[in-house]
Design an enzyme around this catalytic site. Structure first.
Site, PDB file in Angstrom:
ATOM      1  N   SER A 125      43.272  40.323  33.708  1.00 32.07           N
ATOM      2  CA  SER A 125      43.128  41.396  32.726  1.00 32.07           C
ATOM      3  C   SER A 125      44.450  41.749  32.070  1.00 32.07           C
ATOM      4  O   SER A 125      44.467  42.461  31.077  1.00 32.07           O
ATOM      5  CB  SER A 125      42.490  42.640  33.343  1.00 32.07           C
ATOM      6  OG  SER A 125      42.777  42.757  34.681  1.00 32.07           O
ATOM      7  N   HIS A 146      37.797  36.697  29.986  1.00 31.17           N
ATOM      8  CA  HIS A 146      37.969  38.041  30.536  1.00 31.17           C
ATOM      9  C   HIS A 146      36.641  38.797  30.552  1.00 31.17           C
ATOM     10  O   HIS A 146      36.181  39.293  29.525  1.00 31.17           O
ATOM     11  CB  HIS A 146      39.020  38.794  29.710  1.00 31.17           C
ATOM     12  CG  HIS A 146      39.367  40.133  30.262  1.00 31.17           C
ATOM     13  ND1 HIS A 146      39.704  41.214  29.469  1.00 31.17           N
ATOM     14  CD2 HIS A 146      39.422  40.587  31.533  1.00 31.17           C
ATOM     15  CE1 HIS A 146      39.940  42.256  30.241  1.00 31.17           C
ATOM     16  NE2 HIS A 146      39.781  41.903  31.498  1.00 31.17           N
TER      17      HIS A 146
HETATM   18  N1  NAD Z   1      38.110  44.527  39.078  1.00 29.32           N
HETATM   19  C1  NAD Z   1      38.090  44.695  37.774  1.00 29.32           C
HETATM   20  O1  NAD Z   1      37.691  45.743  37.246  1.00 29.32           O
HETATM   21  C2  NAD Z   1      38.543  43.578  36.877  1.00 29.32           C
HETATM   22  C3  NAD Z   1      38.089  43.527  35.542  1.00 29.32           C
HETATM   23  C4  NAD Z   1      38.473  42.452  34.729  1.00 29.32           C
HETATM   24  C5  NAD Z   1      39.311  41.486  35.240  1.00 29.32           C
HETATM   25  N2  NAD Z   1      39.748  41.577  36.541  1.00 29.32           N
HETATM   26  C6  NAD Z   1      40.628  40.495  37.041  1.00 29.32           C
HETATM   27  O2  NAD Z   1      39.850  39.643  37.865  1.00 29.32           O
HETATM   28  C7  NAD Z   1      40.677  39.107  38.897  1.00 29.32           C
HETATM   29  C8  NAD Z   1      40.029  39.375  40.235  1.00 29.32           C
HETATM   30  O3  NAD Z   1      39.860  40.756  40.395  1.00 29.32           O
HETATM   31  P1  NAD Z   1      38.891  41.354  41.523  1.00 29.32           P
HETATM   32  O4  NAD Z   1      38.803  42.809  41.246  1.00 29.32           O
HETATM   33  O5  NAD Z   1      37.675  40.537  41.609  1.00 29.32           O
HETATM   34  O6  NAD Z   1      39.773  41.114  42.829  1.00 29.32           O
HETATM   35  P2  NAD Z   1      39.308  41.112  44.358  1.00 29.32           P
HETATM   36  O7  NAD Z   1      40.484  41.533  45.139  1.00 29.32           O
HETATM   37  O8  NAD Z   1      38.012  41.838  44.521  1.00 29.32           O
HETATM   38  O9  NAD Z   1      39.012  39.559  44.661  1.00 29.32           O
HETATM   39  C9  NAD Z   1      39.994  38.569  44.662  1.00 29.32           C
HETATM   40  C10 NAD Z   1      39.501  37.425  45.524  1.00 29.32           C
HETATM   41  O10 NAD Z   1      40.374  36.316  45.343  1.00 29.32           O
HETATM   42  C11 NAD Z   1      40.546  35.680  46.610  1.00 29.32           C
HETATM   43  N3  NAD Z   1      41.802  34.914  46.522  1.00 29.32           N
HETATM   44  C12 NAD Z   1      43.074  35.350  46.474  1.00 29.32           C
HETATM   45  N4  NAD Z   1      43.931  34.341  46.338  1.00 29.32           N
HETATM   46  C13 NAD Z   1      43.193  33.205  46.272  1.00 29.32           C
HETATM   47  C14 NAD Z   1      43.488  31.839  46.103  1.00 29.32           C
HETATM   48  N5  NAD Z   1      44.755  31.403  45.965  1.00 29.32           N
HETATM   49  N6  NAD Z   1      42.471  30.936  46.081  1.00 29.32           N
HETATM   50  C15 NAD Z   1      41.180  31.350  46.211  1.00 29.32           C
HETATM   51  N7  NAD Z   1      40.833  32.642  46.386  1.00 29.32           N
HETATM   52  C16 NAD Z   1      41.830  33.567  46.401  1.00 29.32           C
HETATM   53  C17 NAD Z   1      40.573  36.807  47.586  1.00 29.32           C
HETATM   54  O11 NAD Z   1      40.273  36.364  48.894  1.00 29.32           O
HETATM   55  C18 NAD Z   1      39.488  37.737  47.012  1.00 29.32           C
HETATM   56  O12 NAD Z   1      38.212  37.449  47.541  1.00 29.32           O
HETATM   57  C19 NAD Z   1      42.043  39.704  38.699  1.00 29.32           C
HETATM   58  O13 NAD Z   1      42.831  38.818  37.945  1.00 29.32           O
HETATM   59  C20 NAD Z   1      41.760  40.968  37.912  1.00 29.32           C
HETATM   60  O14 NAD Z   1      42.841  41.384  37.103  1.00 29.32           O
HETATM   61  C21 NAD Z   1      39.372  42.588  37.357  1.00 29.32           C
END
Ligand code: NAD
Length: 504
Positions: A125, A146
């Site tokens: 993001s 995204h």
């Molecule tokens: N949560 C939101 O509101 C939101 C909205 C849009 C974008 N994003 C983006 O999406 C991405 C994920 O966010 P999230 O909220 O789902 O995070 P999260 O913490 O819920 O999940 C991340 C997952 O990635 C896994 N992980 C970490 N390193 C890894 C690797 N090297 N290989 C494989 N798996 C790995 C972790 O075990 C975890 O299950 C981020 O880049 C975030 O900026 C989040």
């Protein structure tokens, strides 16, 4: 190179199956594609699959999904126990932690496993796609994808075109988004992409009005809801998303645009962040919350207890809306100052003080009214310093007679609604001009991504393009702040009498 997204055997790898990865896998499987999930945490992908199936079973129970669709979607969900298992994927979408080092390393690992034609996309993001792709051999097949949280409910997806992204990749990912039943918009690789950048306007201007001591968070939120039709005002929204999320995001965008004053964060925002008052999650932020999460709202209504004035001098007698408000309340509308009655003015972009001085009015008796938006729900009024409170309240009592709520703020060029809406519109115009996305995509994305009642360019039309431009010109002249400089996109359309949505 090309990729036919409609092929029946399409496989989409999802790396990182946390909150976002799960949603992405779900909409992929529901779109009839195979979603192959991988997570670095032991058993993470299997847990994600189980969670998605639980969610889908819930939909079946509510009658929103058939048993057959559940079974079909279930067979489309698969778990990979290593990154190597993603070798045959046509597309890989990454959704791991928001950390550049982690993402860069992972992208290198993915590139080493998949074929030359595989598209690799990041759901980041806030990190520039080009910097994630930096050390890859083939950066032309990398883009951003995204999605918004929660993915199954939020229809928007921003397809981010980095400097090296090939056109066929964008075309394929737009098609993928559609197959996932999303609404894709193509966006430049700039800080905050589209929605998070566009969303800074409402927050920073709300903060600016508050910082200037013009109005309280409660008043600003109420005006945005009642007068402008927003589901939430900026302060309640900041409390909901969390000050720990939105303050750092504002800083990243401000730095990313090299301190453009339109995006200036507020030290008051930082104060809450430093104090750990993070909003709803900590029980206090801009508002306090009770144990059940109920918001303690100090209120935004001015309740004048005096008798309404029998007559009012309506300086802007050409202003039908203002005249009708006065007549509707059973008061006399005088076109000439009788030296006693309250004087009503309805300035555009100016404060009451400037209006009084320019028009040689009695500052003690002049009350400025904002007629922006839904005046049946709420009106905002303000007076110059040293105004007579009794005269002001006699005028406010007239306005309140129709049943509309009245918000009394300190003297401010553009009140609340004009300032806020003009700034949201202005940033939207600028985004269209500098090519972050097309004008229509700016509006689509802001309505879908942030639940705005209308997109920023449509908001300029709603205010009136000329009025919107005038508000900004006055704000810039009165405050001397470059923050309010009108976008050239807006200026041209105001000059030509065109809709703000008119493409270049
Ligand atoms: N949560 C939101 O509101 C939101 C909205 C849009 C974008 N994003 C983006 O999406 C991405 C994920 O966010 P999230 O909220 O789902 O995070 P999260 O913490 O819920 O999940 C991340 C997952 O990635 C896994 N992980 C970490 N390193 C890894 C690797 N090297 N290989 C494989 N798996 C790995 C972790 O075990 C975890 O299950 C981020 O880049 C975030 O900026 C989040």
């Amino acid at each position: 190179m090309s990729l036919d997204i409609s092929r029946p055997d399409l496989v989409v790898g999802v790396v990182g199956t946390g909150a976002m990865g799960r949603g992405i896998a779900q909409v992929t499987a529901q779109g009839g594609m195979r979603a192959l999930m991988y997570d670095a945490a032991e058993g993470g992908a299997a847990r994600a699959k189980a969670a998605i199936l639980e969610t889908l079973k819930g939909l079946v129970a509510k009658g929103r999904l058939s048993d057959a669709d559940l079974a079909k979607t279930g067979t489309n969900l698969a778990v990979a126990d290593s990154l190597h298992a993603l070798a045959g994927c046509h597309v890989v979408v990454e959704a791991v932690f928001e950390d550049l080092t982690v993402k860069r390393k992972l992208f290198g690992e993915i590139e080493a496993v998949v074929s030359r034609e595989t598209i690799i996309a990041s759901n980041t993001s806030s990190i520039r796609i080009a910097s994630i792709a930096h050390s890859l051999k083939h950066r032309d097949r990398v883009c951003g994808m995204h999605y918004f949280n929660p993915v199954p409910l939020m229809k928007l997806v921003e397809v981010i075109r980095a400097a090296d992204t090939a056109p066929w990749v964008i075309e394929a990912m737009v098609a993928l988004g559609k197959r996932q039943t999303r609404v894709p918009v193509v966006v430049g690789d700039t800080p905050g992409f589209l929605v998070n950048l566009g969303g800074t306007a409402i927050g920073t201007e709300g903060l600016r009005i508050y910082q200037e001591g013009r109005a309280s968070p409660s008043q600003i939120d109420a005006v945005m809801r009642d007068s402008c039709g927003f589901r939430m005002g900026p302060f309640e929204l900041m409390d909901l998303t969390g000050i720990d999320v939105n303050f750092p995001a504002r800083k990243i965008i401000y730095e990313g645009f090299f301190h453009d004053r339109r995006m200036t964060p507020s030290p008051y925002h930082e104060s809450l962040y430093a104090a750990g008052k993070l909003g709803r999650k900590t029980g206090s932020g801009w508002y306090d919350y009770d144990a059940k999460g109920g918001k303690r709202d100090p209120g935004a209504d001015h309740l004048p207890s005096v008798v309404p004035a029998a007559s009012v001098v309506v300086m802007d007698s050409h202003n039908e809306k203002l005249v009708q408000l006065v007549l509707g309340a059973g008061a006399k509308a005088l076109a000439v100052d009788d030296g006693r009655s309250p004087i009503l003015v309805a300035p555009t972009g100016k404060d009451c003080t400037t209006t009084v001085v320019e028009r040689n009015l009695d500052a003690r008796r002049t009350v400025a009214v904002d007629l922006t938006g839904d005046t049946a729900k709420r009106l905002t009024i303000m007076t110059a310093p040293a105004a007579d409170d009794l005269v002001r309240d006699a005028a406010a009592a007239i306005l309140a007679r129709s049943g509309t709520k009245v918000t009394l703020i300190k003297d401010s060029p553009g009140f609340i609604a004009q300032r806020m809406c003009a700034m949201i519109a202005n940033l939207g115009c600028e985004m269209a001009m500098i090519g972050i996305a097309s004008a229509s995509d700016v509006d689509t994305a802001m309505t879908l991504g942030l639940n705005y009642p209308r997109g920023p360019l449509a908001l300029a039309d709603w205010l009136g393009v000329k009025t919107c431009h005038e508000i900004l010109v006055q704000l810039q002249a009165i405050t001397g702040d470059d923050r309010y400089r009108p976008s050239q996109w807006l200026r041209r359309r105001a000059q030509l009498g065109l809709s703000a949505t008119t493409p270049d």
